[in-house]
Write a protein that holds these residues in place. Sequence first.
Motif, PDB file in Angstrom:
ATOM      1  N   VAL A  86       4.641   9.089  10.335  1.00  0.00           N
ATOM      2  CA  VAL A  86       5.797   9.724   9.708  1.00  0.00           C
ATOM      3  C   VAL A  86       7.098   9.009  10.066  1.00  0.00           C
ATOM      4  CG1 VAL A  86       7.196  11.831   9.729  1.00  0.00           C
ATOM      5  CG2 VAL A  86       4.730  11.980   9.429  1.00  0.00           C
ATOM      6  N   VAL A  87       7.194   8.488  11.280  1.00  0.00           N
ATOM      7  CA  VAL A  87       8.433   7.826  11.701  1.00  0.00           C
ATOM      8  C   VAL A  87       8.380   6.322  11.482  1.00  0.00           C
ATOM      9  CG1 VAL A  87       8.951   9.599  13.404  1.00  0.00           C
ATOM     10  CG2 VAL A  87       7.628   7.598  14.091  1.00  0.00           C
ATOM     11  N   SER A  88       7.313   5.826  10.889  1.00  0.00           N
ATOM     12  CA  SER A  88       7.201   4.394  10.652  1.00  0.00           C
ATOM     13  C   SER A  88       7.317   4.096   9.164  1.00  0.00           C
ATOM     14  CB  SER A  88       5.860   3.864  11.180  1.00  0.00           C
ATOM     15  OG  SER A  88       4.806   4.253  10.321  1.00  0.00           O
ATOM     16  N   SER A  89       7.438   2.816   8.866  1.00  0.00           N
ATOM     17  CA  SER A  89       7.534   2.407   7.467  1.00  0.00           C
ATOM     18  C   SER A  89       6.238   2.657   6.710  1.00  0.00           C
ATOM     19  CB  SER A  89       7.886   0.916   7.401  1.00  0.00           C
ATOM     20  OG  SER A  89       9.086   0.651   8.100  1.00  0.00           O
ATOM     21  N   ALA A  90       5.128   2.794   7.437  1.00  0.00           N
ATOM     22  CA  ALA A  90       3.823   3.003   6.805  1.00  0.00           C
ATOM     23  C   ALA A  90       3.729   4.334   6.079  1.00  0.00           C
ATOM     24  CB  ALA A  90       2.716   2.912   7.855  1.00  0.00           C
ATOM     25  N   ILE A  91       4.692   5.206   6.292  1.00  0.00           N
ATOM     26  CA  ILE A  91       4.682   6.508   5.630  1.00  0.00           C
ATOM     27  C   ILE A  91       4.617   6.360   4.113  1.00  0.00           C
ATOM     28  CG2 ILE A  91       7.203   6.669   5.531  1.00  0.00           C
ATOM     29  CD1 ILE A  91       6.967   9.647   6.020  1.00  0.00           C
ATOM     30  N   ASN A  92       5.159   5.255   3.607  1.00  0.00           N
ATOM     31  CA  ASN A  92       5.175   5.044   2.157  1.00  0.00           C
ATOM     32  C   ASN A  92       3.778   4.870   1.574  1.00  0.00           C
ATOM     33  OD1 ASN A  92       8.187   4.707   1.359  1.00  0.00           O
ATOM     34  ND2 ASN A  92       7.976   3.484   3.218  1.00  0.00           N
ATOM     35  N   TYR A  93       2.826   4.468   2.394  1.00  0.00           N
ATOM     36  CA  TYR A  93       1.455   4.332   1.917  1.00  0.00           C
ATOM     37  C   TYR A  93       0.747   5.682   1.829  1.00  0.00           C
ATOM     38  CZ  TYR A  93       1.873  -0.684   3.002  1.00  0.00           C
ATOM     39  OH  TYR A  93       2.266  -1.998   3.049  1.00  0.00           O
ATOM     40  N   PHE A  94       1.072   6.588   2.726  1.00  0.00           N
ATOM     41  CA  PHE A  94       0.232   7.761   2.958  1.00  0.00           C
ATOM     42  C   PHE A  94       0.769   9.076   2.404  1.00  0.00           C
ATOM     43  CE2 PHE A  94      -0.728   4.736   6.379  1.00  0.00           C
ATOM     44  CZ  PHE A  94      -2.096   4.611   6.211  1.00  0.00           C
ATOM     45  N   LEU A  95       2.062   9.173   2.155  1.00  0.00           N
ATOM     46  CA  LEU A  95       2.628  10.443   1.704  1.00  0.00           C
ATOM     47  C   LEU A  95       3.193  10.332   0.296  1.00  0.00           C
ATOM     48  CD1 LEU A  95       2.384  11.176   4.753  1.00  0.00           C
ATOM     49  CD2 LEU A  95       4.474  12.500   4.471  1.00  0.00           C
ATOM     50  N   LEU A  96       2.972  11.387  -0.484  1.00  0.00           N
ATOM     51  CA  LEU A  96       3.544  11.458  -1.824  1.00  0.00           C
ATOM     52  C   LEU A  96       4.924  12.107  -1.756  1.00  0.00           C
ATOM     53  CD1 LEU A  96       0.365  11.252  -2.426  1.00  0.00           C
ATOM     54  CD2 LEU A  96       0.949  12.256  -4.633  1.00  0.00           C
ATOM     55  N   ARG A  97       5.771  11.702  -2.669  1.00  0.00           N
ATOM     56  CA  ARG A  97       7.147  12.192  -2.690  1.00  0.00           C
ATOM     57  C   ARG A  97       7.446  12.863  -4.031  1.00  0.00           C
ATOM     58  NH1 ARG A  97      10.542   6.953  -0.772  1.00  0.00           N
ATOM     59  NH2 ARG A  97      12.245   8.478  -0.741  1.00  0.00           N
ATOM     60  N   LEU A 148       4.508   4.749  -7.635  1.00  0.00           N
ATOM     61  CA  LEU A 148       3.690   4.808  -6.419  1.00  0.00           C
ATOM     62  C   LEU A 148       2.913   6.118  -6.354  1.00  0.00           C
ATOM     63  CD1 LEU A 148       2.772   3.773  -3.667  1.00  0.00           C
ATOM     64  CD2 LEU A 148       4.895   4.681  -2.684  1.00  0.00           C
ATOM     65  N   ALA A 149       3.556   7.218  -6.688  1.00  0.00           N
ATOM     66  CA  ALA A 149       2.873   8.516  -6.674  1.00  0.00           C
ATOM     67  C   ALA A 149       1.703   8.528  -7.650  1.00  0.00           C
ATOM     68  CB  ALA A 149       3.859   9.632  -7.012  1.00  0.00           C
ATOM     69  N   ILE A 192      -5.544  -0.778  -4.371  1.00  0.00           N
ATOM     70  CA  ILE A 192      -4.835  -2.056  -4.506  1.00  0.00           C
ATOM     71  C   ILE A 192      -3.428  -1.836  -5.050  1.00  0.00           C
ATOM     72  CG2 ILE A 192      -4.829  -4.277  -5.713  1.00  0.00           C
ATOM     73  CD1 ILE A 192      -7.921  -4.096  -5.715  1.00  0.00           C
ATOM     74  N   ALA A 193      -3.331  -0.990  -6.073  1.00  0.00           N
ATOM     75  CA  ALA A 193      -2.026  -0.710  -6.676  1.00  0.00           C
ATOM     76  C   ALA A 193      -1.100  -0.004  -5.690  1.00  0.00           C
ATOM     77  CB  ALA A 193      -2.206   0.138  -7.935  1.00  0.00           C
ATOM     78  N   THR A 194      -1.656   0.895  -4.875  1.00  0.00           N
ATOM     79  CA  THR A 194      -0.849   1.592  -3.870  1.00  0.00           C
ATOM     80  C   THR A 194      -0.261   0.606  -2.875  1.00  0.00           C
ATOM     81  OG1 THR A 194      -2.126   3.641  -4.053  1.00  0.00           O
ATOM     82  CG2 THR A 194      -0.918   3.294  -1.998  1.00  0.00           C
ATOM     83  N   PHE A 195      -1.074  -0.339  -2.447  1.00  0.00           N
ATOM     84  CA  PHE A 195      -0.606  -1.341  -1.486  1.00  0.00           C
ATOM     85  C   PHE A 195       0.567  -2.135  -2.060  1.00  0.00           C
ATOM     86  CE2 PHE A 195      -0.717  -5.700   0.148  1.00  0.00           C
ATOM     87  CZ  PHE A 195      -0.576  -5.468   1.504  1.00  0.00           C
ATOM     88  N   TYR A 196       0.430  -2.596  -3.286  1.00  0.00           N
ATOM     89  CA  TYR A 196       1.474  -3.438  -3.868  1.00  0.00           C
ATOM     90  C   TYR A 196       2.718  -2.637  -4.263  1.00  0.00           C
ATOM     91  CZ  TYR A 196      -1.432  -7.602  -3.922  1.00  0.00           C
ATOM     92  OH  TYR A 196      -2.182  -8.680  -3.538  1.00  0.00           O
ATOM     93  N   CYS A 197       2.528  -1.415  -4.727  1.00  0.00           N
ATOM     94  CA  CYS A 197       3.688  -0.603  -5.118  1.00  0.00           C
ATOM     95  C   CYS A 197       4.479  -0.126  -3.901  1.00  0.00           C
ATOM     96  CB  CYS A 197       3.234   0.603  -5.940  1.00  0.00           C
ATOM     97  SG  CYS A 197       2.659   0.192  -7.602  1.00  0.00           S
TER      98      CYS A 197
END
Length: 314
Positions: free
Chosen positions: A196-207, A147-148, A74-79
């Motif tokens: 990787v080329v979409s905005s959804a990358i923010n949900y799935f990859l750590l930075r 987010l991480a 839930i927190a990942t989705f909102y962050c």
Amino acid sequence: MSRNLLFLPAAVGGWILLYFAALFFPPEAALPQHIAVFIAATILTLASALVVAGFSRLKQHRNVYLIIGLLGLIATFYCARPLVNRSRLLNRSGDIPGQIIYLTGEQSGLVGISEPLLLNHRNENFKAINHQLEDEFPESAELILLLAMVQLTLASGIGLWIGEGIDEIAHLLPVAIVATVADIWSVSSGATAKIVVSSAINYFLLRFPMPGYGSIPYLIGLTDFLFFAIFFQAAVRFDLGVKKNVLLLLTSFFIAVAAAIFFATGLPVLPFMAILFVVGNYRRMTMKKEEVRQIILFVVFIIIAFTLISKFAN
């Protein structure tokens, strides 16, 4: 307070300190970019492994880990939402001039042979607009850090819940097979590339910041740490040798990252992780003939399932 309870806060605190140390690393001391990427990925991997170990040391009931994972989800989705929305805005802003270029080219009869020139012009224009907007609307380094942390909470909670629920050592083999097949399928079918080329990358990859560059690239997938948590907890649960298996699991990350940098292409971590874990613990994974037969049928089913998914998805 016991060491087990102190380990997680210490690991999280260390992660945060390393994050800001890399973020504010002096540019004049920066190493070549490919080395800086490898260092960032290495620090991210080691620090995240300690966070997973910290959650494991809490020694909670597996249902508690499930709750922790769901809260992390839930927190990942909102962050991630603000970063996703920002990325979509940048992409849309860059797409509009590109569409104008194509429409103008069509009206002027610049199609066919001249189309590659239009495409190059469109891409250069898109990059220029994106860079300008990124400077005007910078990302929040603090939000990326938060987010991480919640992504690791998600990966740790769900991974430890699954790992704690594995009843027999032999059952780790199907888990390894699923991890390998799913990751290879994801890359080969283009699913990973689309993310990787979409905005959804923010949900799935750590930075994690590249030391000396000030940028915070996308480096390692959330699911990689989720499976790390599964195998880590299995090593603890079945007394497979925690130090040995942590070394094997971390090596899989380093091999995948180094190979990805060397070949200049994204490579899945999970096949390396699964293979090293199984090879390192193969002597303990004794199976009966019936279990071998079931695993073979399971593998066939998984391959057929992913093949059908790929066929109908395209």
